[in-house]
Design a protein around this motif. Structure first.
Motif, short mmCIF file in Angstrom:
data_model
loop_
_atom_site.label_atom_id
_atom_site.label_comp_id
_atom_site.label_asym_id
_atom_site.label_seq_id
_atom_site.Cartn_x
_atom_site.Cartn_y
_atom_site.Cartn_z
N GLY A 22 0.84 -1.19 0.00
CA GLY A 22 0.00 0.00 0.00
C GLY A 22 0.88 1.23 0.00
O GLY A 22 2.01 1.20 -0.50
N LEU A 23 0.37 2.33 0.58
CA LEU A 23 1.13 3.57 0.56
C LEU A 23 1.91 3.81 1.85
O LEU A 23 2.66 4.78 1.95
CB LEU A 23 0.20 4.76 0.27
N GLY A 24 1.68 2.98 2.85
CA GLY A 24 2.49 3.05 4.08
C GLY A 24 2.23 4.28 4.94
O GLY A 24 3.09 4.69 5.72
N TRP A 25 1.05 4.87 4.82
CA TRP A 25 0.73 6.04 5.64
C TRP A 25 0.42 5.59 7.07
O TRP A 25 0.09 4.43 7.32
CB TRP A 25 -0.50 6.77 5.11
N THR A 26 0.50 6.55 8.00
CA THR A 26 0.05 6.24 9.36
C THR A 26 -1.47 6.28 9.37
O THR A 26 -2.10 6.88 8.49
CB THR A 26 0.56 7.29 10.37
N SER A 27 -2.05 5.67 10.41
CA SER A 27 -3.51 5.68 10.52
C SER A 27 -4.02 7.10 10.58
O SER A 27 -5.06 7.44 10.00
CB SER A 27 -3.95 4.95 11.79
N LYS A 28 -3.28 7.94 11.31
CA LYS A 28 -3.71 9.33 11.48
C LYS A 28 -3.78 10.04 10.12
O LYS A 28 -4.77 10.70 9.81
CB LYS A 28 -2.71 10.03 12.40
N GLU A 29 -2.74 9.86 9.33
CA GLU A 29 -2.72 10.50 8.00
C GLU A 29 -3.85 9.96 7.12
O GLU A 29 -4.53 10.72 6.42
CB GLU A 29 -1.38 10.23 7.30
N ALA A 30 -4.03 8.64 7.20
CA ALA A 30 -5.05 8.03 6.35
C ALA A 30 -6.44 8.52 6.74
O ALA A 30 -7.26 8.85 5.87
CB ALA A 30 -4.98 6.51 6.48
N LEU A 31 -6.69 8.60 8.03
CA LEU A 31 -8.02 9.05 8.47
C LEU A 31 -8.25 10.52 8.13
O LEU A 31 -9.37 10.93 7.85
CB LEU A 31 -8.20 8.81 9.97
N ALA B 211 -8.27 11.88 16.31
CA ALA B 211 -8.07 12.13 17.75
C ALA B 211 -7.89 10.81 18.50
O ALA B 211 -7.13 10.73 19.47
CB ALA B 211 -9.25 12.91 18.31
N ALA B 212 -8.57 9.78 18.00
CA ALA B 212 -8.49 8.49 18.69
C ALA B 212 -7.10 7.91 18.64
O ALA B 212 -6.71 7.08 19.49
CB ALA B 212 -9.48 7.52 18.07
N GLN B 213 -6.30 8.33 17.65
CA GLN B 213 -4.94 7.79 17.55
C GLN B 213 -4.11 8.20 18.75
O GLN B 213 -3.19 7.50 19.14
CB GLN B 213 -4.26 8.24 16.25
N GLU B 214 -4.44 9.33 19.36
CA GLU B 214 -3.73 9.73 20.57
C GLU B 214 -4.55 9.48 21.83
O GLU B 214 -4.04 8.94 22.81
CB GLU B 214 -3.33 11.20 20.49
N ALA B 215 -5.82 9.85 21.76
CA ALA B 215 -6.64 9.76 22.98
C ALA B 215 -7.08 8.32 23.27
O ALA B 215 -7.47 8.00 24.39
CB ALA B 215 -7.84 10.66 22.84
N GLY B 216 -7.03 7.48 22.26
CA GLY B 216 -7.49 6.10 22.44
C GLY B 216 -8.95 5.97 22.06
O GLY B 216 -9.71 6.93 22.08
N GLU B 217 -9.31 4.71 21.70
CA GLU B 217 -10.69 4.48 21.22
C GLU B 217 -11.73 4.73 22.29
O GLU B 217 -12.79 5.29 22.03
CB GLU B 217 -10.84 3.05 20.70
N MET B 218 -11.41 4.29 23.53
CA MET B 218 -12.42 4.40 24.59
C MET B 218 -12.85 5.86 24.75
O MET B 218 -14.05 6.15 24.85
CB MET B 218 -11.85 3.86 25.90
#
Ligand code: PHE
Length: 452
Positions: A52-61, A402-409
């Motif tokens: 794939g493109l190897g982006w981070t989840s944050k960038e992708a979202l 935001a969930a990437q830092e704050a967490g899903e919960m």
């Protein structure tokens, strides 16, 4: 614009079935691409089988959010272009061509082509989606009681496409080659385009450019009356509700997609369910419960109970809140078990509640717009609704990031609370809002749960 004498099939104008299949395939293309977008972006570049493109989840979202915003935001321009220059029918054709080109650009392994593809899709969907919806309405003369049923059928078509897409495009994209997935999405739109063009004879009287649009002819003429202004205020307030709703609902393709991939035990009887298949759940549930839900709301109203659009939206928001409570349950459950993975049923249940909420809000909002908007601003209001959907999509992306830092919960709880808060606010103010709607809903039997 209305066709009065036309051939029918199953009691509906034949043109409806042309629009049904065109939009089915357009949505196949749209949702197929969307199901694999963040997965493709975040897949490792070093993956031997399917890089794939190897982006981070944050960038992708973040990209997912921008795309989701613009693709619907363009609806305003799509509507305006149709009204001023092309008419709805030609706009759909041009939009379809853009979409085909867009999907095949994504199928090419080049970053330039990737961005061009996204741009083409944004323009294409912006031209096609609002205009094909307006064309459905144009098939029925004013006051025709079959109009709502026609929209129900159309909405089921949308969801059949949305159901099949992540399964097929998702499977071939995720398991074989991302670019094959995007090509499949492109072929889907080719089929849709072919249906539309070859079925054109059933659409002769609909979607043509009006030389003197009754809407635009009056735009500056008369000032709005007090009643009209009040109704616009109610509409704008309902748009705020809709933003929160879509921001929550659209977690599905982003954060919930990644959550399903990383933190849900997807094995069912030894078979690992591909992550992208979850993207079919909304549509599956809509096809399953769309008609019964419409029937239930109708029954509820006939029993003399409160069933105004605003009230339904309130119910939808509370149900949405519970759906995020279920996701909190998943995160909690996962924290208790050794593998740190949540059982699949939490997700299945959460998606189910999403759809009950969707059927209480989305089609109701569209129907509401047509009842409350002053005739001269009807298309503008509809375009604004699409733009609002776009903003909701963007907000969904921001929350996902935001969930990437704050967490899903934390993010699931914030969404659950926000939906609960809006739901309670609606219940508190429903009477007042009805007063300033000035009986806009009273004179029309609402067969809601339909057009979406
Ligand atoms: N399932 C709907 C569709 O794809 C979602 C939607 C509602 C999209 C309103 C845009 C506006 O048509």
């Amino acid at each position: 614009m209305n066709q009065t004498s036309q051939e029918t099939f199953l009691g509906h104008p034949k043109g409806l079935f042309i629009l049904f299949f065109t939009e089915l395939w357009e949505r196949f293309s749209f949702y197929g691409m969307r199901a694999i977008l963040v997965l493709y972006l975040t897949a490792e570049t070093t993956d031997k089988l399917n890089p794939g493109l190897g982006w981070t989840s944050k960038e992708a979202l973040a990209l997912y959010g921008w795309y989701g915003m613009f693709v619907y935001f363009m609806g305003i321009f799509g509507g305006a272009i149709a009204d001023k220059w092309l008419g709805q029918k030609k706009s759909v054709v041009v939009g379809g061509v853009f979409i085909i080109l867009g999907q095949f650009s994504l199928a090419v392994d080049s970053i330039m082509m990737f961005y061009s593809g996204l741009l083409l899709l944004v323009c294409g969907v912006g031209l096609l989606k609002p205009n094909i919806s307006t064309m459905v309405g144009g098939l029925y003369p004013k006051g025709d009681s079959k109009r709502d049923a026609g929209f129900t059928l159309f909405y089921i078509g949308i969801n059949i496409g949305a159901l099949a897409a992540p399964i097929l495009v998702g499977y071939f994209g995720e398991k074989v080659d991302w670019h094959l997935g995007f090509s499949l999405a492109g072929f889907g739109m080719i089929v849709g385009q072919a249906v539309f063009v070859f079925g054109g004879k059933h659409l002769k009287a609909v979607g043509n450019l009006l030389k003197h649009s009754p809407t635009h002819g009056h735009l500056a003429d008369q000032p709005l009356t007090k009643v009209e202004k009040d109704r616009i205020v109610v509409l704008l307030l309902s748009f705020l509700i809709v933003i929160v709703f879509w921001a929550a609902y659209e977690q599905a393709g982003g954060l919930m997609n990644l959550y399903a991939r990383d933190s849900v035990d997807r094995f069912v009887f030894g078979f690992e369910v591909p992550t992208s298949w979850f993207q079919s759940l909304h549509a599956f549930y809509v096809v399953l419960i769309g008609a019964p839900m419409a029937w239930l709301w109708l029954k509820w109203g006939n029993m003399g109970k409160e069933s105004s659009a605003i009230f339904k939206m309130g119910v939808g928001m509370i149900i949405m809140s519970i759906s995020f409570l279920a996701l909190m349950g998943a995160v909690y459950d996962a924290s208790l078990n050794m593998l740190g993975k949540a059982p699949i049923y939490w997700l299945l249940f959460s998606y189910f509640l999403h759809v009950i909420a969707e059927l209480s809000i989305s089609p109701v909002a569209l129907s509401f717009i047509t009842k409350l908007a002053p005739a001269k601003y009807a298309s503008l209001m509809m375009g604004a609704y699409f733009a609002i959907t776009g903003l909701g999509n963007k907000a969904a992306g921001i929350l996902g990031e935001a969930a990437q830092e704050a967490g899903e919960m934390a993010v699931f709880s914030v969404i659950a609370l926000a939906c609960l808060f809006v739901g309670i606010l609606i219940f508190l103010f429903v009477k007042k809002l009805k007063v300033i709607s000035h009986g806009a809903e009273d004179d029309i039997t609402e067969l809601s749960g339909v057009e979406g």
